[in-house]
Motif scaffolding. Structure first.
Motif, PDB file in Angstrom:
ATOM      1  N   GLY A  77      21.413 -10.702 -31.596  1.00  0.00           N
ATOM      2  CA  GLY A  77      21.436  -9.951 -32.322  1.00  0.00           C
ATOM      3  C   GLY A  77      21.634  -9.456 -33.846  1.00  0.00           C
ATOM      4  O   GLY A  77      21.152  -9.463 -34.535  1.00  0.00           O
ATOM      5  N   PRO A  78      22.945 -10.327 -33.530  1.00  0.00           N
ATOM      6  CA  PRO A  78      23.287 -10.169 -35.106  1.00  0.00           C
ATOM      7  C   PRO A  78      22.853 -11.183 -36.178  1.00  0.00           C
ATOM      8  O   PRO A  78      22.397 -10.693 -37.729  1.00  0.00           O
ATOM      9  CB  PRO A  78      25.067 -11.246 -34.840  1.00  0.00           C
ATOM     10  N   GLY A  79      21.851 -12.242 -35.787  1.00  0.00           N
ATOM     11  CA  GLY A  79      20.699 -12.317 -36.597  1.00  0.00           C
ATOM     12  C   GLY A  79      19.530 -11.513 -37.073  1.00  0.00           C
ATOM     13  O   GLY A  79      19.223 -11.735 -37.992  1.00  0.00           O
ATOM     14  N   LEU A  80      18.762 -10.937 -35.839  1.00  0.00           N
ATOM     15  CA  LEU A  80      18.188  -9.753 -36.197  1.00  0.00           C
ATOM     16  C   LEU A  80      19.309  -8.821 -37.142  1.00  0.00           C
ATOM     17  O   LEU A  80      18.046  -8.532 -38.224  1.00  0.00           O
ATOM     18  CB  LEU A  80      17.603  -9.075 -34.524  1.00  0.00           C
ATOM     19  N   LEU A  81      19.549  -8.275 -37.308  1.00  0.00           N
ATOM     20  CA  LEU A  81      20.811  -7.644 -38.438  1.00  0.00           C
ATOM     21  C   LEU A  81      20.364  -8.728 -39.476  1.00  0.00           C
ATOM     22  O   LEU A  81      20.033  -7.691 -40.629  1.00  0.00           O
ATOM     23  CB  LEU A  81      21.837  -7.049 -37.478  1.00  0.00           C
ATOM     24  N   LYS A  82      20.683  -9.455 -39.849  1.00  0.00           N
ATOM     25  CA  LYS A  82      20.928 -10.300 -40.840  1.00  0.00           C
ATOM     26  C   LYS A  82      19.357  -9.978 -41.567  1.00  0.00           C
ATOM     27  O   LYS A  82      19.081 -10.914 -42.795  1.00  0.00           O
ATOM     28  CB  LYS A  82      21.018 -11.806 -40.757  1.00  0.00           C
TER      29      LYS A  82
ATOM     30  N   PRO B 205      22.066  -4.019 -34.380  1.00  0.00           N
ATOM     31  CA  PRO B 205      21.232  -4.976 -34.577  1.00  0.00           C
ATOM     32  C   PRO B 205      19.928  -3.819 -32.831  1.00  0.00           C
ATOM     33  O   PRO B 205      18.740  -3.960 -33.095  1.00  0.00           O
ATOM     34  CB  PRO B 205      20.787  -5.594 -32.902  1.00  0.00           C
ATOM     35  N   ALA B 206      21.013  -3.163 -32.725  1.00  0.00           N
ATOM     36  CA  ALA B 206      20.037  -2.209 -31.614  1.00  0.00           C
ATOM     37  C   ALA B 206      19.402  -0.832 -32.144  1.00  0.00           C
ATOM     38  O   ALA B 206      18.381  -0.504 -32.373  1.00  0.00           O
ATOM     39  CB  ALA B 206      20.746  -1.257 -30.831  1.00  0.00           C
ATOM     40  N   ALA B 207      19.570  -0.477 -33.443  1.00  0.00           N
ATOM     41  CA  ALA B 207      18.930   0.438 -34.606  1.00  0.00           C
ATOM     42  C   ALA B 207      18.360  -0.174 -34.863  1.00  0.00           C
ATOM     43  O   ALA B 207      16.903   0.507 -35.076  1.00  0.00           O
ATOM     44  CB  ALA B 207      20.010   1.293 -35.811  1.00  0.00           C
ATOM     45  N   VAL B 208      17.792  -1.677 -35.218  1.00  0.00           N
ATOM     46  CA  VAL B 208      17.004  -2.506 -36.433  1.00  0.00           C
ATOM     47  C   VAL B 208      15.296  -2.750 -35.137  1.00  0.00           C
ATOM     48  O   VAL B 208      14.160  -1.705 -34.851  1.00  0.00           O
ATOM     49  CB  VAL B 208      17.423  -3.781 -36.672  1.00  0.00           C
ATOM     50  N   THR B 209      16.370  -2.643 -34.091  1.00  0.00           N
ATOM     51  CA  THR B 209      15.370  -2.957 -32.697  1.00  0.00           C
ATOM     52  C   THR B 209      14.406  -1.744 -32.264  1.00  0.00           C
ATOM     53  O   THR B 209      13.078  -1.226 -32.403  1.00  0.00           O
ATOM     54  CB  THR B 209      15.410  -3.499 -31.318  1.00  0.00           C
TER      55      THR B 209
END
Length: 352
Positions: A224-229, A247-251
């Protein structure tokens, strides 16, 4: 905040050993009361009697969370008869002396302090994906959703080594090895393998993720933190200021097609996941298949199906014919971590 897992009526057979089993992640902790049972071949050797899901951030520590669960067992059908004799905790990370080492947990965890708080001397911590792997023999075909069926797998898993992996707050991985005395589980710290880019764009992303460091673990992208990165790095490469902060906002922005940077980030995430899953299949000779779990994948299942995951999974040169035969399935992590931890404990008790 608590939510309940399914509870079961007390069985007709008498109890053997009552125990606590918990799957503790960075976001949620699933806690269950179980007991060992005499099971037929192929059936689970444990019975989960009662369980709840806790939001970790709302508790000052794991001891307080578990103590609350135990205190309220008095309100269940087993309250009068329960004498908890053991506890197993499945946590990401590893044990170093008395401490659980995991930067994703919201609080420090001391094993001796938990034993004292709960009054349970037999309290053990195991890796969370090691626990999940112990539940693999009890995963039914209808619990799996195929991403790649493989050749000759009859729509389920095939014979041979199985790898269980998945991104959540961190990245977990374990292997299930066949053996004459039953499956053997090999826990791993594969999340700390170096991230390997597969395209020129991913090389640029890696440079930004690395900064002034000389090691970027794959978990820095596949979590999850990786997706944000990934989103932040891609926004920088696109000459944009990142506006999404979770991460939820990115998804959500990717699934709803509200942000090109988010769509690229999630696409990159899926592609890297395919490459890494294939690396693990090659490393462990996973003829039996790959099971994808974790907290992120169920929400992005449709996106993942349409992504470059399959293309990147097969993009391993001379290994492509082998990988074409490896089935890949999605499973809901759910209560499997608790079940697997309970099965691990039953196995240890049986060995005594």
């Amino acid at each position: 905040m608590r939510s309940s897992l399914p509870s079961f009526e007390p069985g007709a057979s008498g109890p053997d050993v009552f125990f606590l089993a918990a799957d503790v992640g960075g976001t949620h902790a699933r806690v269950g009361l179980g007991r060992t049972v005499q099971a037929a071949s192929g059936d689970s050797p444990v019975e989960l009697l009662h369980g709840e899901v806790f939001a970790c951030a709302q508790w000052p520590g794991l001891g307080e969370l578990l103590a609350d669960f135990v205190a309220r067992l008095a309100d269940t059908p087993w309250g009068a008869e329960v004498s908890i004799q053991a506890c197993v905790l499945a946590c990401a990370g590893y044990v170093q002396e008395d401490q659980v080492v995991n930067r994703n947990l919201p609080w420090p965890v001391s094993i001796s302090a938990l034993r004292q708080r709960l009054g349970i001397e037999r309290l053990t911590v195991i890796n969370d994906f090691e626990a999940l792997a112990h539940a693999v023999p009890y995963v039914k075909p209808w619990d799996m959703r195929p991403l790649m069926t493989g050749d000759g797998s009859a729509g389920g898993l095939a014979s041979g080594t199985i790898v269980v992996m998945g991104p959540g707050t961190g990245l977990g991985c374990a292997a299930v090895l066949p053996g004459s005395a039953g499956p053997q589980v090999l826990p791993t710290e594969a999340a700390h393998v170096s991230l390997a880019p597969g395209t020129a764009r991913e090389i640029d992303i890696l440079r930004l993720l690395a900064g002034d460091r000389d090691h970027v673990p794959v978990e820095n992208a596949l979590s999850g933190p990786g997706l944000l990165k990934l989103y932040r790095a891609i926004s920088t490469l696109r000459g944009e200021s990142p506006v999404l902060d979770t991460p939820a906002a990115v998804t959500g922005a990717a699934l709803e097609q509200r942000s090109e940077a988010a769509i690229e980030a999630l696409s990159t995430f899926c592609a890297l996941l395919g490459s890494f899953a294939a690396d693990l299949a090659a490393l462990y000779g996973a003829h039996g298949g790959i099971l994808l779990a974790g907290g992120i994948l169920p929400r992005i299942e449709s996106f993942l199906q349409q992504s470059d995951f399959k293309k990147r999974f097969l993009n391993k040169g001379v290994l492509a014919p082998f990988l074409e035969r490896v089935p890949v399935h999605l499973i809901d992590h759910g209560d499997l971590g608790v079940l697997g931890a309970a099965c691990w404990l039953e196995r240890e008790l049986r060995r005594e």
